[in-house]
Write a protein that holds these residues in place. Structure first.
Motif, PDB file in Angstrom:
ATOM      1  N   GLU A  10       8.225  24.098  -1.970  1.00 58.81           N
ATOM      2  CA  GLU A  10       7.706  24.260  -3.331  1.00 58.81           C
ATOM      3  C   GLU A  10       8.468  25.308  -4.119  1.00 58.81           C
ATOM      4  OE1 GLU A  10       3.528  24.907  -3.536  1.00 58.81           O
ATOM      5  OE2 GLU A  10       3.009  23.088  -2.418  1.00 58.81           O
ATOM      6  N   ASP A  11       8.908  26.382  -3.465  1.00 61.38           N
ATOM      7  CA  ASP A  11       9.522  27.516  -4.153  1.00 61.38           C
ATOM      8  C   ASP A  11      11.045  27.404  -4.088  1.00 61.38           C
ATOM      9  OD1 ASP A  11      10.368  29.978  -5.138  1.00 61.38           O
ATOM     10  OD2 ASP A  11       8.779  31.102  -4.128  1.00 61.38           O
ATOM     11  N   LEU A  12      11.648  26.847  -5.135  1.00 58.95           N
ATOM     12  CA  LEU A  12      13.100  26.699  -5.179  1.00 58.95           C
ATOM     13  C   LEU A  12      13.790  28.055  -5.161  1.00 58.95           C
ATOM     14  CD1 LEU A  12      15.642  24.906  -5.587  1.00 58.95           C
ATOM     15  CD2 LEU A  12      15.272  25.150  -8.058  1.00 58.95           C
ATOM     16  N   SER A  37       0.833  -1.197   0.000  1.00 57.02           N
ATOM     17  CA  SER A  37       0.000   0.000   0.000  1.00 57.02           C
ATOM     18  C   SER A  37       0.870   1.249   0.000  1.00 57.02           C
ATOM     19  CB  SER A  37      -0.916   0.000   1.220  1.00 57.02           C
ATOM     20  OG  SER A  37      -0.149   0.020   2.413  1.00 57.02           O
ATOM     21  N   ARG A  38       0.306   2.316  -0.526  1.00 58.44           N
ATOM     22  CA  ARG A  38       1.027   3.584  -0.562  1.00 58.44           C
ATOM     23  C   ARG A  38       1.172   4.143   0.858  1.00 58.44           C
ATOM     24  NH1 ARG A  38       3.882   5.283  -4.712  1.00 58.44           N
ATOM     25  NH2 ARG A  38       3.327   7.451  -4.299  1.00 58.44           N
ATOM     26  N   PRO A  39       2.315   4.766   1.169  1.00 60.54           N
ATOM     27  CA  PRO A  39       2.483   5.340   2.511  1.00 60.54           C
ATOM     28  C   PRO A  39       1.615   6.572   2.698  1.00 60.54           C
ATOM     29  CG  PRO A  39       4.347   5.913   1.114  1.00 60.54           C
ATOM     30  CD  PRO A  39       3.513   4.946   0.322  1.00 60.54           C
ATOM     31  N   HIS A  40       1.332   6.902   3.935  1.00 63.63           N
ATOM     32  CA  HIS A  40       0.616   8.131   4.256  1.00 63.63           C
ATOM     33  C   HIS A  40       1.558   9.308   3.994  1.00 63.63           C
ATOM     34  CE1 HIS A  40      -2.521   5.741   6.118  1.00 63.63           C
ATOM     35  NE2 HIS A  40      -1.628   5.160   6.893  1.00 63.63           N
ATOM     36  N   MET A  41       1.104  10.263   3.199  1.00 65.64           N
ATOM     37  CA  MET A  41       1.928  11.419   2.857  1.00 65.64           C
ATOM     38  C   MET A  41       1.772  12.503   3.923  1.00 65.64           C
ATOM     39  SD  MET A  41       4.122  12.284   0.527  1.00 65.64           S
ATOM     40  CE  MET A  41       3.714  11.102  -0.769  1.00 65.64           C
ATOM     41  N   LEU A  42       2.905  13.001   4.440  1.00 63.47           N
ATOM     42  CA  LEU A  42       2.897  14.009   5.493  1.00 63.47           C
ATOM     43  C   LEU A  42       3.693  15.237   5.081  1.00 63.47           C
ATOM     44  CD1 LEU A  42       3.660  11.763   8.618  1.00 63.47           C
ATOM     45  CD2 LEU A  42       1.405  12.537   7.825  1.00 63.47           C
ATOM     46  N   ALA A  43       3.312  16.384   5.621  1.00 64.30           N
ATOM     47  CA  ALA A  43       4.124  17.590   5.488  1.00 64.30           C
ATOM     48  C   ALA A  43       5.437  17.378   6.235  1.00 64.30           C
ATOM     49  CB  ALA A  43       3.377  18.794   6.047  1.00 64.30           C
ATOM     50  N   PRO A  44       6.503  18.083   5.831  1.00 60.42           N
ATOM     51  CA  PRO A  44       7.810  17.844   6.458  1.00 60.42           C
ATOM     52  C   PRO A  44       7.815  17.939   7.975  1.00 60.42           C
ATOM     53  CG  PRO A  44       8.098  19.128   4.462  1.00 60.42           C
ATOM     54  CD  PRO A  44       6.610  18.989   4.671  1.00 60.42           C
ATOM     55  N   GLN A  77       6.284  14.894   1.926  1.00 58.61           N
ATOM     56  CA  GLN A  77       5.926  15.644   0.719  1.00 58.61           C
ATOM     57  C   GLN A  77       7.182  16.170   0.027  1.00 58.61           C
ATOM     58  OE1 GLN A  77       3.252  18.695   2.051  1.00 58.61           O
ATOM     59  NE2 GLN A  77       1.497  17.339   2.199  1.00 58.61           N
ATOM     60  N   HIS A  78       7.188  16.102  -1.304  1.00 62.86           N
ATOM     61  CA  HIS A  78       8.369  16.478  -2.065  1.00 62.86           C
ATOM     62  C   HIS A  78       7.938  17.133  -3.370  1.00 62.86           C
ATOM     63  CE1 HIS A  78      12.072  15.982  -4.467  1.00 62.86           C
ATOM     64  NE2 HIS A  78      12.688  15.997  -3.302  1.00 62.86           N
ATOM     65  N   THR A  79       8.649  18.192  -3.757  1.00 62.56           N
ATOM     66  CA  THR A  79       8.388  18.904  -5.010  1.00 62.56           C
ATOM     67  C   THR A  79       9.531  18.659  -5.984  1.00 62.56           C
ATOM     68  OG1 THR A  79       7.135  20.657  -3.891  1.00 62.56           O
ATOM     69  CG2 THR A  79       8.040  21.176  -6.056  1.00 62.56           C
ATOM     70  N   GLN A  80       9.200  18.350  -7.207  1.00 62.81           N
ATOM     71  CA  GLN A  80      10.206  18.129  -8.243  1.00 62.81           C
ATOM     72  C   GLN A  80      10.780  19.468  -8.722  1.00 62.81           C
ATOM     73  OE1 GLN A  80       8.894  17.153 -12.280  1.00 62.81           O
ATOM     74  NE2 GLN A  80      10.210  15.338 -12.222  1.00 62.81           N
ATOM     75  N   HIS A  81      12.107  19.603  -8.638  1.00 58.32           N
ATOM     76  CA  HIS A  81      12.787  20.790  -9.161  1.00 58.32           C
ATOM     77  C   HIS A  81      13.704  20.358 -10.307  1.00 58.32           C
ATOM     78  CE1 HIS A  81      11.179  23.059  -5.881  1.00 58.32           C
ATOM     79  NE2 HIS A  81      11.908  22.468  -4.952  1.00 58.32           N
ATOM     80  N   LEU A  82      13.375  20.775 -11.512  1.00 57.93           N
ATOM     81  CA  LEU A  82      14.157  20.401 -12.691  1.00 57.93           C
ATOM     82  C   LEU A  82      15.448  21.207 -12.758  1.00 57.93           C
ATOM     83  CD1 LEU A  82      11.273  20.283 -15.335  1.00 57.93           C
ATOM     84  CD2 LEU A  82      12.201  18.395 -13.965  1.00 57.93           C
ATOM     85  N   TYR A  83      16.414  20.687 -13.529  1.00 58.38           N
ATOM     86  CA  TYR A  83      17.677  21.419 -13.690  1.00 58.38           C
ATOM     87  C   TYR A  83      17.419  22.815 -14.252  1.00 58.38           C
ATOM     88  CZ  TYR A  83      22.286  22.843 -15.150  1.00 58.38           C
ATOM     89  OH  TYR A  83      23.440  23.567 -15.325  1.00 58.38           O
TER      90      TYR A  83
END
Length: 232
Positions: free
Chosen positions: A127-129, A2-9, A174-180
């Motif tokens: 979220e804001d790199l 099962s998918r893990p419970h997603m939490l804020a940092p 929680q994680h945000t994708q930051h592209l190169y």
């Protein structure tokens, strides 16, 4: 599974702190740490070091062992700061060490204070790199350097999560994708010079026997690691 419970940092690290050691403890962290330490100067004699998002203090320990004159760790989680305080107690040897609560977008550190700033596997939690790199720029002296890493954006695309167990439950942060391209644009705007970029791969020797993991992880980079210089 099962998918893990997603939490804020803040929620996640409050639970994770009790079992979070002050060293790399999974294959991705081992790969990321090898790259970060390759970029970290062998001697930090006379230098002020800030670890932004210090967690349990693993890069603070490396800074102390490399002779830093003073070390400051900042983390959002008071539970992780307590863990860092315990982990660092035997390594201080009279070196000034300060642990402060704060966010990577609002660091309680004076302008241009750090000769070297370290930020390991933290910016993906924001979220804001651009805001993160702006604050890291503010606290780093002109000519100083930032070593900054994140989970590689390929991992996000493949559905990887930073997960852990607490009790009988499995959680993820929680994680945000930051592209190169996001890094490049932010650095150009803020006055960060990109000196080196590393994309470390997993070492199969770090994978425990019988571990269940995405086999694609052996074919792609698992972290994105930057050495940045604040332009004078």
């Amino acid at each position: 599974m099962s998918r893990p419970h997603m939490l804020a940092p803040a929620q996640a690290y409050a639970l994770w702190a009790a079992s979070y050691p002050a060293h790399a403890h999974n294959p991705v962290m081992h790969a990321e740490e090898r790259a970060m330490l390759e970029l970290m100067p062998e001697s930090l004699y006379g230098q002020a070091v800030v670890d932004a998002g210090c967690g349990s203090g693993r890069y603070m320990l490396h800074a102390l062992r490399r002779g830093a004159a003073c070390v400051t760790g900042v983390d959002l989680s008071p539970e992780m700061l307590e863990r860092a305080d315990a982990e660092l107690s035997v390594e201080r040897h009279g070196v000034p060490v300060e642990l402060l609560q704060g966010s990577v977008t609002a660091l309680p550190v004076a302008d241009a204070w750090a000769d070297l700033t370290v930020c390991g596997l933290v910016v993906g939690h924001v979220e804001d790199l651009h805001a993160s790199l702006a604050e890291l720029h503010r606290i780093t002296r002109p000519g100083g350097r930032l070593l900054c890493s994140d989970v590689h954006p390929i991992g996000h695309a493949l559905g990887w999560v930073r997960d852990f167990k607490s009790g009988d439950e499995r959680y993820a942060v929680q994680h945000t994708q930051h592209l190169y391209s996001h890094w490049h644009a932010a650095c150009a705007t803020l006055g960060w010079q990109i000196e080196r970029v590393l994309e470390p791969m997993l070492d199969p020797a770090d994978i425990p026997v019988g571990a269940r993991f995405d086999r694609m992880a052996l074919e792609v980079p698992v972290a994105l690691v930057f050495q940045l210089r604040r332009q004078p």
